[in-house]
Design an enzyme around this catalytic site. Structure first.
Site, PDB file in Angstrom:
ATOM      1  N   HIS A 361       0.803  -1.222   0.000  1.00 13.49           N
ATOM      2  CA  HIS A 361       0.000   0.000   0.000  1.00 13.49           C
ATOM      3  C   HIS A 361       0.828   1.259   0.000  1.00 13.49           C
ATOM      4  O   HIS A 361       0.431   2.270  -0.562  1.00 13.49           O
ATOM      5  CB  HIS A 361      -1.020  -0.052   1.127  1.00 13.49           C
ATOM      6  CG  HIS A 361      -2.129  -0.958   0.738  1.00 13.49           C
ATOM      7  ND1 HIS A 361      -2.149  -2.280   1.082  1.00 13.49           N
ATOM      8  CD2 HIS A 361      -3.174  -0.760  -0.082  1.00 13.49           C
ATOM      9  CE1 HIS A 361      -3.195  -2.852   0.525  1.00 13.49           C
ATOM     10  NE2 HIS A 361      -3.834  -1.955  -0.189  1.00 13.49           N
ATOM     11  N   GLU A 602     -10.864 -10.997  -7.451  1.00 15.62           N
ATOM     12  CA  GLU A 602      -9.443 -10.969  -7.077  1.00 15.62           C
ATOM     13  C   GLU A 602      -9.005 -12.280  -6.432  1.00 15.62           C
ATOM     14  O   GLU A 602      -7.904 -12.383  -5.907  1.00 15.62           O
ATOM     15  CB  GLU A 602      -9.138  -9.763  -6.176  1.00 15.62           C
ATOM     16  CG  GLU A 602     -10.105  -9.532  -5.044  1.00 15.62           C
ATOM     17  CD  GLU A 602      -9.805  -8.240  -4.267  1.00 15.62           C
ATOM     18  OE1 GLU A 602      -8.762  -7.607  -4.499  1.00 15.62           O
ATOM     19  OE2 GLU A 602     -10.625  -7.890  -3.409  1.00 15.62           O
ATOM     20  N   ASP A 626      -4.315  -8.577  -6.165  1.00 17.09           N
ATOM     21  CA  ASP A 626      -4.553  -9.796  -5.404  1.00 17.09           C
ATOM     22  C   ASP A 626      -4.711 -11.004  -6.310  1.00 17.09           C
ATOM     23  O   ASP A 626      -4.232 -12.095  -5.992  1.00 17.09           O
ATOM     24  CB  ASP A 626      -5.799  -9.642  -4.521  1.00 17.09           C
ATOM     25  CG  ASP A 626      -5.462  -8.934  -3.228  1.00 17.09           C
ATOM     26  OD1 ASP A 626      -4.449  -9.315  -2.616  1.00 17.09           O
ATOM     27  OD2 ASP A 626      -6.173  -7.997  -2.846  1.00 17.09           O
ATOM     28  N   CYS A 673      -9.081  -2.577 -11.847  1.00 21.86           N
ATOM     29  CA  CYS A 673      -8.675  -1.480 -10.967  1.00 21.86           C
ATOM     30  C   CYS A 673      -7.382  -1.806 -10.234  1.00 21.86           C
ATOM     31  O   CYS A 673      -6.942  -1.052  -9.389  1.00 21.86           O
ATOM     32  CB  CYS A 673      -9.783  -1.143  -9.975  1.00 21.86           C
ATOM     33  SG  CYS A 673     -10.137  -2.465  -8.826  1.00 21.86           S
TER      34      CYS A 673
HETATM   35  C1  PEP Z   1      -6.300  -5.401  -6.097  1.00 20.48           C
HETATM   36  O1  PEP Z   1      -6.185  -6.369  -5.346  1.00 20.48           O
HETATM   37  O2  PEP Z   1      -5.919  -5.400  -7.280  1.00 20.48           O
HETATM   38  C2  PEP Z   1      -6.899  -4.144  -5.614  1.00 20.48           C
HETATM   39  C3  PEP Z   1      -7.194  -3.163  -6.432  1.00 20.48           C
HETATM   40  O3  PEP Z   1      -7.109  -4.042  -4.280  1.00 20.48           O
HETATM   41  P1  PEP Z   1      -5.978  -3.773  -3.181  1.00 20.48           P
HETATM   42  O4  PEP Z   1      -4.708  -3.448  -3.893  1.00 20.48           O
HETATM   43  O5  PEP Z   1      -6.472  -2.648  -2.339  1.00 20.48           O
HETATM   44  O6  PEP Z   1      -5.929  -5.067  -2.441  1.00 20.48           O
HETATM   45 MG    MG Z   2      -7.272  -6.412  -3.496  1.00 16.37          MG
END
Ligand code: PEP
Ligand code: MG
Length: 755
Positions: A361, A602, A626, A673
């Protein structure tokens, strides 16, 4: 044998530098194996030689002086074969080379084990014996194990501070490899950040005002003493005197010369208080642990505990008054999103984290802020870099400490070019993302920060494709109330209205924990995460849903997104709760429109059921971060396996094709996304697959728009067909890069970092 190994490793880990670690190893290994000699040779890559770095048994004068060419002697045989060599009489070997300065003529038996790090031989650990004899299997295993343990430390020392005796310019001019975290180039001064309760993570730092620093230290010790006295008084009321006597021992330690005197002396010698405290505590714990007695080892943890308590007070006094260098590169073992947010944005030049990868993150946040980041720099010894100049190459995932003028100038040039490209791309801002054959591909932005609303609006994004609601939860000390949440969501929805905004429900667990809702699990990514938590805690989920729904009143641009769905019943249960929250609000007289509801794909199980999920909701959004992790069985934050993590892996591409088919079978739109959507090479394929929209960090948006506007949909489809015939991610990326290059998009080619 295991116990011996454990003791040696413990001592080596506690060594203050590599020289001390090598000295410990040669002495202890010689003892453990009853050998006559133990030596370490390290590879000097720059001069193409092996250097004798430490010995117990050979002439100590030879250390640093004896140098062997890369094809010379038995050391080179071990290194070339990258395997141990066990000889009963070394001089019989054709590659044996006699070195007079070492005084080795008396020795016959030879056992050498390579020291290997990331497939590179960094040196050789050797034991010798006078007698002619072969070393037995146990001895060989011990030596191989110790050599393997040693490798990480040597790699650290090599890249971070150089190793005395090895030529320096290789380290200085040499890139330290990590993983591309956020694109861009940054040059600035390293500022090491560390969690407030980790003594080991404290960097070395010079202090300018020793008297003030000693006073701060004494003040912190005084406060800890006060705390312990209070505790002791409280316990005396309920416990017998002898049990409370322990606290008197703590108080004595806190007043004793060995803690106070030694730390103050270190401060006066130039170290800042936390660094001086760290060294004193380490010295004590090492001494206790070396005694090898369980009772005394416990005393070592008491000392550590006291050290931590002092540290907390020391930091409480110094935090908040930090002076950030004009161009700050924050560096840490595991840089947190909050550490990043603490640096004033105009001073932040880059981010470097020993742990994590491009999908951590903090990397996602860095990309959102347009700050270059290099993650997973496993070989960096953080304690040695504070205050030094660092070049951060977020494109290739590498950095340079105290770069040579050539390296520095090259990066200044790249930074200028990048600025020019950004200006050029900015001109596309108000143009639509339309392919050369007229197909429109809406581009949305990912965010999680309210402060992003204006820059995101200015970026030309057609809406918010993913708003991660975790951030407002992570920066608080308790769950935000319904009204607090409503205000945050309202700002985002209002900022973008009438454009759509997709708010994702809380996705904590995995690598995202809340300080006030700790989750301890052995395997958090396969554990209690995302929708699993919110369904188990409807009181948390319903508050969030109501806040989102109320925030949308009169705007009607809210879309809801459910993370981590792995089974259909979760979709049904979540839909049930959403409907309940909606009904309750209607009954309370709130005029709210039911939002569109989407599911994140995911998890592999959701790929196979994508069409059934699509039948139940309004849209799908693929979380490739993910999905890649779960399909490839590669932890997205583990730098050691990050070379295996690639969303262009054919398995991921096949999964994406299947998801698009599933969604379109029910005439439901599907978007991506995950970070993949912001990778120009991958975007070509996502277009070819028929994804209906893409959502990415604002920093990636202009580049992706450029890609879409410079290719036809028909060509993208053909390209997809071609690459689906290839075997692996590397060949796919090479093929896509060729296409980008031919289309004149050279500047957009992301060179993957990593080893
Ligand atoms: C993902 O897993 O691609 C996603 C957009 O969610 P995060 O990165 O917040 O887990
Ligand atoms: Mg994710």
């Amino acid at each position: 044998m295991l116990e011996t190994l454990r003791r040696i490793i413990q001592e080596v880990n506690a060594a203050k530098d590599l020289d001390q670690a090598l000295a410990i190893i040669v002495t202890r290994v010689k003892q453990a194996m009853s050998a006559d000699v133990c030596s370490v040779y390290l590879t000097d890559f720059n001069r193409k030689e092996y250097v004798l770095m430490a010995t117990d048994g050979l002439n100590p004068e030879a250390v640093g002086k004896v140098r062997l060419a890369l094809n010379e002697g038995l050391v080179s045989v071990v290194s070339e074969r990258a395997e141990p060599l066990n000889l009963d009489n070394a001089p019989d070997h054709p590659r044996y080379r006699f070195v007079a300065e070492t005084g080795e003529e008396r020795y016959h038996a030879f056992l050498g084990a390579p020291i290997i790090h990331h497939r590179e031989v960094l040196g050789v650990l050797v034991v010798r014996q006078r007698a002619r004899r072969k070393f037995d299997d146990n001895e060989v295993t011990l030596l191989v194990t110790i050599a393997a343990q040693l490798a990480g430390g040597i790699a650290h020392a090599r890249v971070s501070g150089g190793i005395n005796g090895l030529s320096k310019n290789r380290q200085q001019g040499r890139a330290i490899e990590g993983l591309a975290g956020a694109p861009g180039v940054g040059i600035g001064q390293a500022l090491v950040v560390y969690p407030p309760t980790d003594l080991d993570a404290i960097p070395d730092r010079k202090c300018d005002d020793a008297a003030a620093e000693v006073a701060a230290f004494e003040n912190a010790v005084g406060k800890v003493r006060g705390d312990i006295e209070t505790l002791a008084v409280r316990l005396r009321a309920t416990l017998p005197a002898e049990d409370v006597a322990l606290f008197d021992a703590y108080l004595q330690m806190l007043s004793g010369e060995s803690l106070m005197g030694k730390t103050s002396a270190r401060i006066r010698a130039g170290q800042w208080a936390p660094g001086a405290l760290r060294d004193t505590i380490m010295e004590h714990t090492r001494a206790f642990e070396a005694m090898g007695d369980a009772y005394l080892s416990d005393r070592a943890s008491d000392v550590r505990d006291l050290g931590l308590r002092i540290l907390v007070y020391l930091q409480r006094d110094t935090r908040g008054q930090r002076d950030y260098p004009e161009h700050t590169v924050i560096v840490g073992e595991d840089v947190s999103a909050t550490a990043l947010a603490e640096v004033p944005k105009d001073k932040l030049a880059g981010v470097v984290s020993v742990r994590g990868s491009s999908s951590s993150h903090v990397a996602i946040l860095a990309r959102a802020m347009g700050v270059p980041a290099v993650m997973g720099v496993a070989d960096l010894d953080v304690s040695r870099v504070d205050g030094r100049e660092i070049v951060v190459d977020g494109y290739r995932g590498r950095l340079f400490i105290e770069p040579t003028p050539v390296v520095r100038n090259e990066y200044l040039r790249i930074a200028r070019e990048e600025q020019a490209l950004t200006t050029e791309l900015a001109e596309l801002r108000n143009l639509p993302a339309v392919t050369t054959d007229g197909h429109r591909m809406p581009l949305y932005a990912n965010t999680g920060l309210v402060s992003d609303v204006t820059p995101t609006l200015n970026s030309g994004a057609e809406g918010i494709g993913l708003y991660r609601t975790e951030f407002p939860f992570m920066v608080r000390e308790r769950f935000p109330s319904e009204e607090e949440q409503r205000v945050i969501y309202r700002q985002v929805l209002e900022g973008f209205a009438p454009r759509p905004v997709i708010l994702r429900t809380l996705d904590i667990g995995g690598d995202k924990s809340l300080p006030y809702f700790p989750i301890e699990e052995d395997n958090p990514f396969l554990g209690w995460r995302g929708i699993r938590i919110t369904l188990d805690h409807p009181e948390i989920f319903l508050v969030q849903l109501r806040a989102m729904l109320r925030a949308s009143r009169g705007l009607d641009n809210l879309h809801l997104l459910l993370p981590m769905i792995s089974t259909l019943s979760e979709v049904d249960d979540a839909l049930h709760l959403i409907k309940r929250a909606y009904q309750e609000l209607l009954e309370a007289g709130e005029a709210i429109v039911m939002p569109k509801i989407g599911v994140m794909i995911e998890v592999p199980s959701a790929v196979y059921q994508a069409d059934r999920i699509a039948a139940r909701v309004d849209f799908l959004s693929v979380g490739t971060n993910d999905l890649t992790q779960y399909l490839l069985a590669v932890d997205r934050n583990n730098a050691r396996v990050a070379g295996l993590y690639d969303a262009l892996h054919p398995a991921v591409l096949y999964a994406l094709v299947q998801i698009v088919e599933g969604a379109h079978r029910h005439k439901k739109p599907v978007s991506v996304c995950g970070e993949m959507a912001g990778d120009p090479a991958a975007a070509l394929l996502l277009l070819g697959m028929g994804m209906d929209s893409l959502s990415m960090s604002v920093a990636s948006l202009p580049r992706i728009k450029w890609v879409i506007r410079n290719i036809s949909r028909a060509d993208a489809r053909r390209l997809l067909e071609e690459v689906l015939k290839l075997d692996d991610a590397a060949s796919i990326r090479a093929q896509l890069n060729r296409v980008l290059e031919q289309a004149g998009m050279r500047g957009l080619i992301a060179v993957r970092g990593g080893r």
